[in-house]
Design an enzyme around this catalytic site. Sequence first.
Site, PDB file in Angstrom:
ATOM      1  N   ASP A  90      68.105  -3.767 -25.945  1.00 56.25           N
ATOM      2  CA  ASP A  90      67.248  -3.799 -26.649  1.00 56.25           C
ATOM      3  C   ASP A  90      65.890  -4.206 -26.122  1.00 56.25           C
ATOM      4  OD1 ASP A  90      67.271  -2.526 -29.118  1.00 56.25           O
ATOM      5  OD2 ASP A  90      67.909  -4.344 -30.573  1.00 56.25           O
ATOM      6  N   LYS A 120      66.732   0.286 -25.105  1.00 54.56           N
ATOM      7  CA  LYS A 120      67.181   1.114 -26.668  1.00 54.56           C
ATOM      8  C   LYS A 120      65.134   0.325 -26.728  1.00 54.56           C
ATOM      9  CE  LYS A 120      69.122  -0.088 -30.619  1.00 54.56           C
ATOM     10  NZ  LYS A 120      67.712  -0.577 -31.339  1.00 54.56           N
ATOM     11  N   GLU A 190      68.791   4.525 -38.626  1.00 55.09           N
ATOM     12  CA  GLU A 190      69.075   3.049 -38.987  1.00 55.09           C
ATOM     13  C   GLU A 190      68.557   2.853 -41.146  1.00 55.09           C
ATOM     14  OE1 GLU A 190      68.195  -0.452 -37.544  1.00 55.09           O
ATOM     15  OE2 GLU A 190      68.940  -1.813 -39.459  1.00 55.09           O
TER      16      GLU A 190
HETATM   17  O1  KIV Z   1      69.392  -5.190 -32.697  1.00 55.01           O
HETATM   18  C1  KIV Z   1      70.351  -4.136 -33.116  1.00 55.01           C
HETATM   19  O2  KIV Z   1      72.078  -5.062 -33.844  1.00 55.01           O
HETATM   20  C2  KIV Z   1      70.087  -3.080 -33.323  1.00 55.01           C
HETATM   21  C3  KIV Z   1      71.591  -2.495 -33.871  1.00 55.01           C
HETATM   22  C4  KIV Z   1      71.169  -2.603 -35.783  1.00 55.01           C
HETATM   23  C5  KIV Z   1      70.702  -0.517 -33.700  1.00 55.01           C
HETATM   24  O3  KIV Z   1      69.284  -2.760 -32.752  1.00 55.01           O
END
Ligand code: KIV
Length: 297
Positions: A90, A120, A190
């Site tokens: 992320d 992401k 989500e």
């Molecule tokens: O940070 C995270 O765990 C997420 C998921 C919930 C998709 O973005």
Amino acid sequence: MSAQSPTSRVTVNSLRALKASAQPIVMLTAYDFPSAYLAEAAGVDCVLVGDSLGMTVLGHSSTLPVTMDDMVRATAAVSRATERVLVVADMPFLSYQVSIEDAVRNAGRLMAEGGAHAVKLEGADDDRIMTVEALVAAGIPVMAHVGLTPQSVNVLGGYRTQATDADSAAELMRSCVELERAGAFAIVLECIPAEIAERASGLVSIPTIGIGAGAGCDGQVQVFTDILGLGTFTPRHAKRYADVGEQIAAAIGAYAAEVRDRSFPGEGALTHVSNDVVARAEIVYGEMDLDDDEEFE
Ligand code: KIV
């Protein structure tokens, strides 16, 4: 069935192939070596080093305080623990929203220093679409994330289900198509209604990965601590498959009790020396000059 044989790496293409053959994709978050090792051993296709680590392991009340350094360190640990899964990292709050240059540099860190195979990021407005295009052009695969985007919790007014009326649902479907056009290889959906998630999934050829979005998505993602009962609460969109937290607390309690009644450490956890070594150690100790005070005055 998982995306690949145990020895070959899952890739963005293998995820797309799973969608094409209507096989659900399994994604789970992991934040460190043991969680990633266990996720891979259990056969998931994809590990997400989620910025949810801010809440699940760092104790923050949102994902906003998570830093690039937090993400790089966690991603590197996850990469060291895995050899088959696709590792997606992320991008944390403000690591990609300020400028495209920032986004490319920070995504590059997650790949070069953290060993991620993809990043992401949240959102699908015009700026974000341009960011996705720039990252892909720089050779960085992008998983998009729409619906409830936790980094925008203050704009959304809370962790609420999104795309619940016709206009916002249509907007979300359009976002998915634009993200695919921009080059995203997958999209997390989500907390949106199942009907909308299913329709959005049918509009794109890249996989959609749902969380709180129903079984009509091409795959599912869950948070490691939620499914194992390691958190303080279980969100509605999560299912608790085990109460590992209770087992850990019981084990720690047993350890504490054994320390207190001196039954730990037992013989198995000890080493011994002969009485002769002990006797000689006492003699040597007795001959030592222990009056060091003067030296430190
Ligand atoms: O940070 C995270 O765990 C997420 C998921 C919930 C998709 O973005």
